[in-house]
Scaffold this motif. Structure first.
Motif, PDB file in Angstrom:
ATOM      1  N   PRO A 115       0.805  -1.215   0.000  1.00 30.82           N
ATOM      2  CA  PRO A 115       0.000   0.000   0.000  1.00 30.82           C
ATOM      3  C   PRO A 115       0.842   1.271   0.000  1.00 30.82           C
ATOM      4  N   LEU A 116       2.137   1.149   0.302  1.00 31.69           N
ATOM      5  CA  LEU A 116       3.007   2.329   0.382  1.00 31.69           C
ATOM      6  C   LEU A 116       4.425   1.931  -0.049  1.00 31.69           C
ATOM      7  N   GLY A 117       4.891   2.520  -1.097  1.00 31.29           N
ATOM      8  CA  GLY A 117       6.225   2.159  -1.602  1.00 31.29           C
ATOM      9  C   GLY A 117       6.239   0.752  -2.183  1.00 31.29           C
ATOM     10  N   ASP A 118       7.424   0.139  -2.076  1.00 28.29           N
ATOM     11  CA  ASP A 118       7.569  -1.209  -2.631  1.00 28.29           C
ATOM     12  C   ASP A 118       7.383  -2.301  -1.587  1.00 28.29           C
ATOM     13  N   GLY A 119       7.048  -1.924  -0.337  1.00 33.17           N
ATOM     14  CA  GLY A 119       6.789  -2.907   0.703  1.00 33.17           C
ATOM     15  C   GLY A 119       8.017  -3.362   1.445  1.00 33.17           C
ATOM     16  N   THR A 120       9.146  -2.795   1.114  1.00 34.99           N
ATOM     17  CA  THR A 120      10.377  -3.197   1.803  1.00 34.99           C
ATOM     18  C   THR A 120      10.789  -2.199   2.880  1.00 34.99           C
ATOM     19  N   ASP A 154       2.202  11.266   1.465  1.00 38.27           N
ATOM     20  CA  ASP A 154       2.308  10.164   0.512  1.00 38.27           C
ATOM     21  C   ASP A 154       0.940   9.497   0.320  1.00 38.27           C
ATOM     22  N   VAL A 155       0.660   9.124  -0.921  1.00 40.55           N
ATOM     23  CA  VAL A 155      -0.630   8.482  -1.228  1.00 40.55           C
ATOM     24  C   VAL A 155      -0.589   7.027  -0.783  1.00 40.55           C
ATOM     25  N   VAL A 156      -1.651   6.579  -0.135  1.00 43.66           N
ATOM     26  CA  VAL A 156      -1.805   5.192   0.311  1.00 43.66           C
ATOM     27  C   VAL A 156      -2.758   4.503  -0.656  1.00 43.66           C
ATOM     28  N   HIS A 157      -2.421   3.273  -1.040  1.00 43.31           N
ATOM     29  CA  HIS A 157      -3.201   2.529  -2.041  1.00 43.31           C
ATOM     30  C   HIS A 157      -3.867   1.304  -1.397  1.00 43.31           C
ATOM     31  N   ALA A 158      -4.951   0.853  -2.027  1.00 42.07           N
ATOM     32  CA  ALA A 158      -5.589  -0.399  -1.619  1.00 42.07           C
ATOM     33  C   ALA A 158      -4.690  -1.561  -1.999  1.00 42.07           C
ATOM     34  N   MET A 159      -4.545  -2.529  -1.101  1.00 33.42           N
ATOM     35  CA  MET A 159      -3.636  -3.650  -1.337  1.00 33.42           C
ATOM     36  C   MET A 159      -4.174  -4.624  -2.380  1.00 33.42           C
ATOM     37  N   ALA A 160      -5.512  -4.672  -2.547  1.00 33.08           N
ATOM     38  CA  ALA A 160      -6.120  -5.597  -3.502  1.00 33.08           C
ATOM     39  C   ALA A 160      -7.565  -5.161  -3.735  1.00 33.08           C
ATOM     40  N   GLU A 161      -8.209  -5.873  -4.615  1.00 30.48           N
ATOM     41  CA  GLU A 161      -9.632  -5.599  -4.841  1.00 30.48           C
ATOM     42  C   GLU A 161     -10.409  -5.928  -3.559  1.00 30.48           C
ATOM     43  N   LEU A 212      -0.906   9.895   3.786  1.00 27.64           N
ATOM     44  CA  LEU A 212      -0.222   9.577   5.042  1.00 27.64           C
ATOM     45  C   LEU A 212      -0.087  10.818   5.934  1.00 27.64           C
ATOM     46  N   THR A 213      -0.414  10.644   7.225  1.00 27.33           N
ATOM     47  CA  THR A 213      -0.175  11.718   8.214  1.00 27.33           C
ATOM     48  C   THR A 213       0.599  11.129   9.389  1.00 27.33           C
ATOM     49  N   GLU A 214      -0.105  10.786  10.496  1.00 19.82           N
ATOM     50  CA  GLU A 214       0.589  10.220  11.658  1.00 19.82           C
ATOM     51  C   GLU A 214      -0.361   9.344  12.460  1.00 19.82           C
ATOM     52  N   VAL A 215       0.215   8.463  13.268  1.00 15.63           N
ATOM     53  CA  VAL A 215      -0.522   7.606  14.197  1.00 15.63           C
ATOM     54  C   VAL A 215      -0.372   8.213  15.589  1.00 15.63           C
ATOM     55  N   PRO A 216      -1.454   8.638  16.273  1.00 17.56           N
ATOM     56  CA  PRO A 216      -1.334   9.321  17.566  1.00 17.56           C
ATOM     57  C   PRO A 216      -0.519   8.554  18.594  1.00 17.56           C
ATOM     58  N   SER A 217      -0.671   7.250  18.661  1.00 18.94           N
ATOM     59  CA  SER A 217       0.064   6.483  19.669  1.00 18.94           C
ATOM     60  C   SER A 217       1.522   6.248  19.284  1.00 18.94           C
ATOM     61  N   GLU A 218       1.931   6.701  18.069  1.00 18.50           N
ATOM     62  CA  GLU A 218       3.310   6.536  17.597  1.00 18.50           C
ATOM     63  C   GLU A 218       3.793   7.825  16.921  1.00 18.50           C
ATOM     64  N   ASN A 219       3.310   8.962  17.433  1.00 22.67           N
ATOM     65  CA  ASN A 219       3.509  10.212  16.694  1.00 22.67           C
ATOM     66  C   ASN A 219       4.923  10.794  16.805  1.00 22.67           C
ATOM     67  N   ILE A 220       5.735  10.347  17.770  1.00 25.94           N
ATOM     68  CA  ILE A 220       7.101  10.874  17.840  1.00 25.94           C
ATOM     69  C   ILE A 220       8.064  10.046  16.991  1.00 25.94           C
ATOM     70  N   PRO A 223       7.362   9.327  10.289  1.00 27.11           N
ATOM     71  CA  PRO A 223       6.054   9.155   9.629  1.00 27.11           C
ATOM     72  C   PRO A 223       5.943   7.774   8.992  1.00 27.11           C
ATOM     73  N   HIS A 224       4.825   7.143   9.207  1.00 24.68           N
ATOM     74  CA  HIS A 224       4.658   5.774   8.688  1.00 24.68           C
ATOM     75  C   HIS A 224       3.169   5.411   8.602  1.00 24.68           C
ATOM     76  N   LEU A 225       2.896   4.389   7.839  1.00 26.47           N
ATOM     77  CA  LEU A 225       1.544   3.799   7.748  1.00 26.47           C
ATOM     78  C   LEU A 225       1.495   2.604   8.686  1.00 26.47           C
ATOM     79  N   HIS A 226       0.563   2.626   9.633  1.00 26.08           N
ATOM     80  CA  HIS A 226       0.374   1.479  10.529  1.00 26.08           C
ATOM     81  C   HIS A 226      -0.658   0.569   9.863  1.00 26.08           C
ATOM     82  N   LEU A 227      -0.219  -0.611   9.454  1.00 27.21           N
ATOM     83  CA  LEU A 227      -1.050  -1.541   8.693  1.00 27.21           C
ATOM     84  C   LEU A 227      -1.358  -2.770   9.544  1.00 27.21           C
TER      85      LEU A 227
END
Length: 243
Positions: A115-120, A154-161, A212-220, A223-227
């Motif tokens: 959903p974000l980048g190449d997954g690595t 950063d734009v977040v994408h759907a992982m699949a249909e 993408l913005t931020e996760v309140p419980s991990e805001n310090i 920046p990342h997507l919590h999946l």
């Protein structure tokens, strides 16, 4: 003297004769009154008897239907004759082919993509039941997702249909978009306030769903997507879906 005595006798006789006449007259008058009263009373009694007889006959006529009804109630055969038979409802015809339950697509048959980048770009891995230290919360807790690093906006994408099953805000995870991909339910956490999809929408693999913005419980942290992902109600490592 003799003349005086004789005169008194005559006077006494006259008095008694007059008294007798008066008594006779009174008796005749009394008899006449009694006779007239008896006749009037007899007529009045006869009239009352006739009226009572008529009333009795009318009450007998009126009571005949009640007697007939009570006789009907006491006779089961008559009751059965007056009953109306209720229509018998026919049972609906059963479908020859019962509907088959809808089964979710197995994850093995779904082609998932990052959903974000190449997954690595994994910033923090899935910990399962193991406790890991949280820099923001300053404690140890399970990390039931995977963090993919990126940049704000950063734009977040759907992982699949799949189908957008929920969009909500969580105090710890921020804005969340939940998408059902077959057997897997994936939660994309830490998104911006503007969602590019709505609940109930069908999405395609790689479709833009938010930023993408931020996760309140991990805001310090960076920046990342919590999946997060569940398969048939059980938490799994989202990276296993990509592999």
């Amino acid at each position: 003297m003799k003349g005086t005595h004789s005169d008194k006798k005559k006077e006494n006789r006259s008095f008694y004769m007059a008294l007798g006449v008066c008594l006779i007259a009174v008796g005749i008058a009394a008899w006449a009154t009694f006779d007239s009263v008896s006749k009037v009373t007899g007529r009045y009694s006869d009239s009352l008897l006739e009226e009572g007889s008529e009333l009795s006959q009318e009450s007998e006529v009126e009571s005949e239907p009640e007697e007939s009804a009570s006789a009907t109630e006491g006779d089961p055969s008559k009751v059965e004759e007056t009953q109306v038979q209720a229509p018998v409802e026919s049972k609906p015809e059963e479908s020859e082919e019962p509907e088959k339950p809808v089964t979710a697509t197995p994850i093995e048959e779904i082609d998932f993509q990052s959903p974000l980048g190449d997954g690595t770009n994994v910033y923090k891995a899935y910990s399962g039941d193991e406790l890991v230290y949280s820099e923001t919360m300053k404690d140890y807790r399970v990390h039931n997702g995977v963090d993919l690093s990126g940049k704000r906006g950063d734009v977040v994408h759907a992982m699949a249909e799949g189908t957008v099953s929920a969009i909500y805000q969580d105090d710890l995870l921020g804005n969340v978009i939940e998408i059902t991909h077959g057997e897997a339910v994936v939660s994309y956490c830490g998104l911006g306030d503007t969602a590019l999809v709505r609940t109930g929408d069908t999405v395609q693999a790689g479709q833009d769903i938010g930023s993408l913005t931020e996760v309140p419980s991990e805001n310090i942290e960076t920046p990342h997507l919590h999946l997060m992902a569940q398969v048939n109600g059980v938490w799994v490592d989202p990276m296993t879906l990509l592999n």
